[in-house]
Scaffold this motif. Structure first.
Motif, PDB file in Angstrom:
ATOM      1  N   ASP A   1       8.775  80.187   7.533  1.00 17.87           N
ATOM      2  CA  ASP A   1       9.077  80.761   6.230  1.00 17.87           C
ATOM      3  C   ASP A   1      10.304  80.057   5.637  1.00 17.87           C
ATOM      4  N   ASP A   2      10.770  80.554   4.509  1.00 22.15           N
ATOM      5  CA  ASP A   2      11.912  79.936   3.844  1.00 22.15           C
ATOM      6  C   ASP A   2      13.154  79.861   4.728  1.00 22.15           C
ATOM      7  N   LEU A   3      13.354  80.886   5.542  1.00 20.91           N
ATOM      8  CA  LEU A   3      14.554  80.908   6.392  1.00 20.91           C
ATOM      9  C   LEU A   3      14.542  79.750   7.368  1.00 20.91           C
ATOM     10  N   THR A   4      13.412  79.543   8.016  1.00 22.61           N
ATOM     11  CA  THR A   4      13.300  78.469   8.996  1.00 22.61           C
ATOM     12  C   THR A   4      13.472  77.121   8.306  1.00 22.61           C
ATOM     13  N   LEU A   5      12.874  77.047   7.141  1.00 25.34           N
ATOM     14  CA  LEU A   5      12.923  75.806   6.367  1.00 25.34           C
ATOM     15  C   LEU A   5      14.355  75.456   5.969  1.00 25.34           C
ATOM     16  N   ILE A   6      15.093  76.434   5.491  1.00 23.08           N
ATOM     17  CA  ILE A   6      16.473  76.173   5.082  1.00 23.08           C
ATOM     18  C   ILE A   6      17.336  75.864   6.306  1.00 23.08           C
ATOM     19  N   ALA A   7      17.101  76.599   7.388  1.00 23.35           N
ATOM     20  CA  ALA A   7      17.877  76.359   8.614  1.00 23.35           C
ATOM     21  C   ALA A   7      17.676  74.929   9.095  1.00 23.35           C
ATOM     22  N   ALA A   8      16.430  74.460   9.069  1.00 26.41           N
ATOM     23  CA  ALA A   8      16.133  73.097   9.518  1.00 26.41           C
ATOM     24  C   ALA A   8      16.879  72.085   8.645  1.00 26.41           C
ATOM     25  N   GLU A   9      16.927  72.336   7.350  1.00 29.56           N
ATOM     26  CA  GLU A   9      17.612  71.406   6.447  1.00 29.56           C
ATOM     27  C   GLU A   9      19.125  71.441   6.633  1.00 29.56           C
ATOM     28  N   ALA A  10      19.656  72.615   6.895  1.00 26.91           N
ATOM     29  CA  ALA A  10      21.100  72.716   7.144  1.00 26.91           C
ATOM     30  C   ALA A  10      21.465  71.898   8.382  1.00 26.91           C
ATOM     31  N   ILE A  11      20.627  71.994   9.400  1.00 27.31           N
ATOM     32  CA  ILE A  11      20.877  71.240  10.630  1.00 27.31           C
ATOM     33  C   ILE A  11      20.805  69.729  10.383  1.00 27.31           C
ATOM     34  N   LYS A  12      19.771  69.294   9.672  1.00 23.86           N
ATOM     35  CA  LYS A  12      19.625  67.860   9.380  1.00 23.86           C
ATOM     36  C   LYS A  12      20.848  67.328   8.642  1.00 23.86           C
ATOM     37  N   THR A  13      21.278  68.093   7.645  1.00 23.16           N
ATOM     38  CA  THR A  13      22.398  67.635   6.827  1.00 23.16           C
ATOM     39  C   THR A  13      23.679  67.623   7.643  1.00 23.16           C
ATOM     40  N   LEU A  14      23.811  68.620   8.508  1.00 25.02           N
ATOM     41  CA  LEU A  14      24.981  68.663   9.390  1.00 25.02           C
ATOM     42  C   LEU A  14      25.004  67.434  10.301  1.00 25.02           C
ATOM     43  N   ILE A  15      23.869  67.082  10.842  1.00 24.28           N
ATOM     44  CA  ILE A  15      23.786  65.891  11.710  1.00 24.28           C
ATOM     45  C   ILE A  15      24.235  64.659  10.934  1.00 24.28           C
ATOM     46  N   PHE A  16      23.658  64.498   9.739  1.00 21.72           N
ATOM     47  CA  PHE A  16      24.016  63.320   8.945  1.00 21.72           C
ATOM     48  C   PHE A  16      25.510  63.288   8.659  1.00 21.72           C
ATOM     49  N   GLU A  17      26.044  64.425   8.284  1.00 23.00           N
ATOM     50  CA  GLU A  17      27.451  64.439   7.889  1.00 23.00           C
ATOM     51  C   GLU A  17      28.390  64.214   9.066  1.00 23.00           C
TER      52      GLU A  17
ATOM     53  N   LEU B   1      24.092  74.471   2.359  1.00 23.55           N
ATOM     54  CA  LEU B   1      22.847  74.964   2.956  1.00 23.55           C
ATOM     55  C   LEU B   1      23.104  76.118   3.913  1.00 23.55           C
ATOM     56  N   ALA B   2      24.192  76.015   4.675  1.00 18.06           N
ATOM     57  CA  ALA B   2      24.522  77.103   5.596  1.00 18.06           C
ATOM     58  C   ALA B   2      24.784  78.385   4.815  1.00 18.06           C
ATOM     59  N   ASN B   3      25.459  78.242   3.672  1.00 23.20           N
ATOM     60  CA  ASN B   3      25.710  79.415   2.832  1.00 23.20           C
ATOM     61  C   ASN B   3      24.422  79.966   2.251  1.00 23.20           C
ATOM     62  N   ALA B   4      23.538  79.057   1.831  1.00 24.39           N
ATOM     63  CA  ALA B   4      22.247  79.479   1.280  1.00 24.39           C
ATOM     64  C   ALA B   4      21.451  80.239   2.337  1.00 24.39           C
ATOM     65  N   LEU B   5      21.552  79.742   3.568  1.00 22.70           N
ATOM     66  CA  LEU B   5      20.837  80.407   4.663  1.00 22.70           C
ATOM     67  C   LEU B   5      21.374  81.814   4.870  1.00 22.70           C
ATOM     68  N   ARG B   6      22.712  81.908   4.850  1.00 24.55           N
ATOM     69  CA  ARG B   6      23.326  83.217   5.028  1.00 24.55           C
ATOM     70  C   ARG B   6      22.859  84.182   3.935  1.00 24.55           C
TER      71      ARG B   6
END
Lengths: 98, 194
Positions: free
Chosen positions: B101-117, B135-140
């Protein structure tokens, strides 16, 4: 004119980048950075406009995550990257080298 | 506070919009690796001079060293994006694929972006967690939304926290981040709980 070519190219880069992800999704911040590696250095708002255009063409679906958009590739978008169909307004992918 | 955003604009960033296609062309040529950088620069310069002639717009032609920095930056970023994809792929299987769902999707993107950064910060000195933090805030915010069941909320929060731990610990160490930075990242992404 120059602008149109650049947008068409950017849209293809976006679709290809999504196709390369294991989950076929990517957020607008990483897409913005991906475009930068192709020499297309633009604000996130510009990327959002292109993503919405791609959504309207049925090439991606979008999920809003606060100030970021997450794009997910659709079957139609994937077919364009694989050269099986053409979406007008998106650059065609190059033929694979023999 | 670490510097945010892209910092000072390069000579290439400062070129007018009329030159966008030429910059994209140069990036493409650099990535293809069949011509020398000097060769590409010569053609790049010529194309820019042609634009000046056609449009009458005045701008400085970037020097070869500016072009070289541009090329190095592109190559590094490309490599980091590839690494991000690989690392995200290895940890993503532990996400709850059934409940995409959207939660999993946003969480996955937050992780990807965190890795890159984190990868980016190791190379560029300053740590800018702009995208990942958004993204972490959006997830929250999404997790806090009324429509999500308590069980689902807890599952996503737990999975996200575990992934953030993994990423910060493993990549932070590899990238040579200080313990202080690692602690800061944990606080940024997991709230004050840790």
């Amino acid at each position: 004119m120059m602008n149109r070519i650049l947008r068409e190219e950017a849209r293809l880069i976006v679709l290809k980048a999504l196709r390369q992800q294991p989950d076929e999704q990517l957020n607008s911040e990483l897409l913005r950075l991906t475009l930068e590696t192709f020499g297309i250095s633009r604000e996130r708002a510009w990327v959002h406009d292109e993503l919405r255009w791609l959504r309207d063409m049925g090439a991606v679906t979008l999920t809003e995550a606060g100030s970021i958009l997450v794009a997910t590739l659709t079957e139609k978008g994937a077919r364009h990257v694989e050269r099986r169909t053409v979406i007008e307004g998106v650059k065609r992918p190059a033929r694979p080298e023999a | 506070m670490a510097p945010r955003g892209r910092g000072r604009l390069s000579a290439i960033d400062l070129l007018p919009d009329d030159c966008s296609a030429i910059i994209a062309w140069a990036a493409d040529q650099l990535a293809a690796r069949d011509r020398t950088q000097l060769d590409i620069y010569a053609a790049f310069r010529e194309k820019l001079i042609a634009v000046q002639g056609e449009t009458g717009v005045g701008f400085d032609i970037p020097s070869f060293s500016a072009f070289n920095r541009f090329s190095v930056r592109l190559a590094q970023m490309t490599r980091r994006l590839e690494q991000t994809r690989d690392i995200a792929a290895t940890i993503s299987e532990r996400f709850d694929a059934a409940a995409s769902d959207d939660l999993t999707l946003i969480a996955a993107e937050a992780i990807k972006t965190l890795i890159f950064e984190i990868l980016q910060s190791a190379g560029d000195g300053g740590l800018s967690t702009r995208g990942a933090q958004e993204l972490a805030n959006a997830l929250r915010a999404a997790v806090a939304a009324q429509s999500v069941s308590t069980a689902r909320r807890q599952a996503v929060e737990a999975a996200f926290a575990e992934k953030v731990e993994d990423v910060v610990e493993t990549i932070g160490k590899e990238a040579g981040l200080s313990a202080e930075r690692v602690a800061q990242l944990r606080r940024d992404f997991l709230g004050v709980r840790t």
